[in-house]
Write an enzyme that holds these catalytic residues in place. Structure first.
Site, PDB file in Angstrom:
ATOM      1  CE  LYS A   1      13.405 -30.582  -7.100  1.00  0.00           C
ATOM      2  NZ  LYS A   1      14.356 -29.608  -7.550  1.00  0.00           N
TER       3      LYS A   1
ATOM      4  CG  PHE B   1       5.721 -23.736  -8.995  1.00  0.00           C
ATOM      5  CD1 PHE B   1       5.494 -23.398  -8.123  1.00  0.00           C
ATOM      6  CD2 PHE B   1       7.234 -23.839  -9.658  1.00  0.00           C
ATOM      7  CE1 PHE B   1       6.708 -22.977  -6.974  1.00  0.00           C
ATOM      8  CE2 PHE B   1       8.012 -23.274  -8.803  1.00  0.00           C
ATOM      9  CZ  PHE B   1       7.968 -23.195  -7.453  1.00  0.00           C
TER      10      PHE B   1
ATOM     11  NE  ARG C   1      11.776 -29.271   3.882  1.00  0.00           N
ATOM     12  CZ  ARG C   1      12.371 -28.760   2.904  1.00  0.00           C
ATOM     13  NH1 ARG C   1      12.162 -29.147   1.881  1.00  0.00           N
ATOM     14  NH2 ARG C   1      13.583 -28.165   3.163  1.00  0.00           N
TER      15      ARG C   1
ATOM     16  CE  LYS D   1      13.054 -32.580  -1.913  1.00  0.00           C
ATOM     17  NZ  LYS D   1      14.333 -31.509  -1.695  1.00  0.00           N
TER      18      LYS D   1
END
Length: 292
Positions: free
Chosen positions: A60, A132, A202, A208
Site C-alpha cells: 500500500k 494497480f 467500497r 487493506k
C-alpha cells in the site's frame, strides 16, 4: 433622440438573439467537458477470515491516488492535475488507476507537487504513476494483471510503472511481509481478490491491511507545549465524526509544531484500538488532509 433609441433597441435585440446564446452554449460546453469524479474501487479492512491464497498482495503506497482517463490525470475527487506534457507522453489512451508516488515516507512532498498549478515541473521528475488497476477492463483481477504487465512492457514512458503483485501461501507469510514493509517505513498491504471484476465503491474484493488503523478528525483547539516544546505546539484537541474528543501530541515534526494544523482543519491520525469510551489509543498525527 428617437432615432438613437431605435438603434439601441436593434443593438440590444441582436445581442440577445446572437451573442447571448453563443455565450450560454460556450458555458454549457465547458460544463460538459468538466471531468466527473471517477468511480473508484475502494478498499475494505482486512479480515483474518480471508483465504490468502485467493488474493494478490501488493504494498500500500503512501502517495496521492491518480486516475488517468486516457486524456487527463485526475485525483480521487475528480480534480484535474497539471503534470508536464512530457510526464504523460506515450501513456495508453485508456483509463488506468494508480498511485502518484516517489518513495516511502514522501507523502508531503508528493502532495505539494501535484497540487501546484504553476510550476517548472521539476518535482514531477521524481514521480511515477504506479499502476494497480484498469477500471474499464471487464476481466478478473488476474487477467487485468496480465494486461497491465503488457501495457508497461510496451510503453516507453519512464513515469509509468506497475505495483508488484504477488501470491502468498498463508497468514504467517502475509504478516511477515507486512512487518518487513513497515520496518522499512512502508504503510501496509493491499489484497486484491484474484477472481473479482472491477467494482466501483467500497468493495470486499479489495482489502487493506496495516499495523495501525487510521482515521480523520476535526482540529478544535491547540495546547501549548512544555519543556523542549516551550512556545510551540504541545498537542491538538480533535473531535471525531462520532463526537469523541481527545488530544494528539505525538507525530508532529518541529516545523509542524511551529506551524500546527489550523483550527477547523481535518487531520489524519493513526491509532491502535479504542477504549471502551471509543477514544483512539496511542493516537499519533499523520498528516493534514488535502482536498484532492
Amino acid at each position: 433622440m428617437f432615432q438613437a433609441n431605435i438603434y439601441q433597441k436593434i443593438f440590444c435585440f441582436n445581442l440577445l438573439i446572437f451573442v447571448l446564446p453563443c455565450a450560454l452554449a460556450q458555458q454549457a460546453n465547458i460544463e460538459i467537458k468538466k471531468p466527473q469524479k471517477p468511480r473508484l474501487q475502494l478498499a475494505s479492512k482486512y479480515q483474518q477470515s480471508a483465504v490468502i491464497e485467493d488474493y494478490w498482495v501488493s504494498e500500500k503506497l503512501d502517495g496521492v491516488r491518480g486516475y488517468w482517463t486516457g486524456q487527463q490525470l485526475l485525483t480521487r475527487n475528480g480534480n484535474v492535475l497539471s503534470p508536464p506534457s512530457w510526464f504523460i507522453e506515450h501513456w495508453p489512451k485508456i483509463p488506468m488507476g494508480g498511485e502518484l508516488w516517489s518513495g516511502r515516507g514522501q507523502f508531503p512532498q508528493i502532495s505539494a507537487c501535484v497540487r501546484r498549478k504553476n510550476s517548472d515541473g521539476k518535482c514531477w521528475k521524481k514521480l511515477k504513476l504506479m499502476l494497480f488497476d484498469l477500471p474499464n477492463h471487464s476481466a478478473n483481477f488476474t487477467q487485468r494483471i496480465v494486461t497491465m504487465k503488457q501495457l508497461i512492457a510496451s510503453n516507453s514512458s519512464p513515469y509509468l510503472a506497475m505495483i508488484k503483485q504477488k501470491k502468498l501461501a498463508s497468514n504467517m507469510a502475509l504478516y511477515d511481509l507486512l512487518d518487513d514493509i513497515v520496518a522499512h517505513n512502508g504503510e501496509g498491504l493491499m489484497l486484491h481478490l484474484a477472481s473479482a471484476n472491477y467494482q466501483s465503491g467500497r468493495s470486499k474484493s479489495l482489502l487493506k491491511l496495516k499495523i495501525y488503523q487510521d482515521a480523520e478528525a476535526l482540529v478544535i483547539a491547540h495546547t501549548l507545549g512544555k519543556g523542549k516544546y516551550q512556545g510551540l505546539l504541545g498537542a491538538v484537541k480533535v473531535k471525531t465524526p462520532e463526537g469523541v474528543t481527545f488530544k494528539i501530541g505525538t507525530g508532529f515534526s518541529d516545523q509542524q509544531r511551529q506551524q500546527p494544523p489550523k483550527i477547523g482543519s481535518i487531520i489524519t491520525y493513526k491509532y491502535i484500538g479504542k477504549t471502551q469510551r471509543g477514544v483512539p489509543k496511542f493516537a499519533s498525527f499523520l498528516r493534514i488532509k488535502n482536498q484532492h
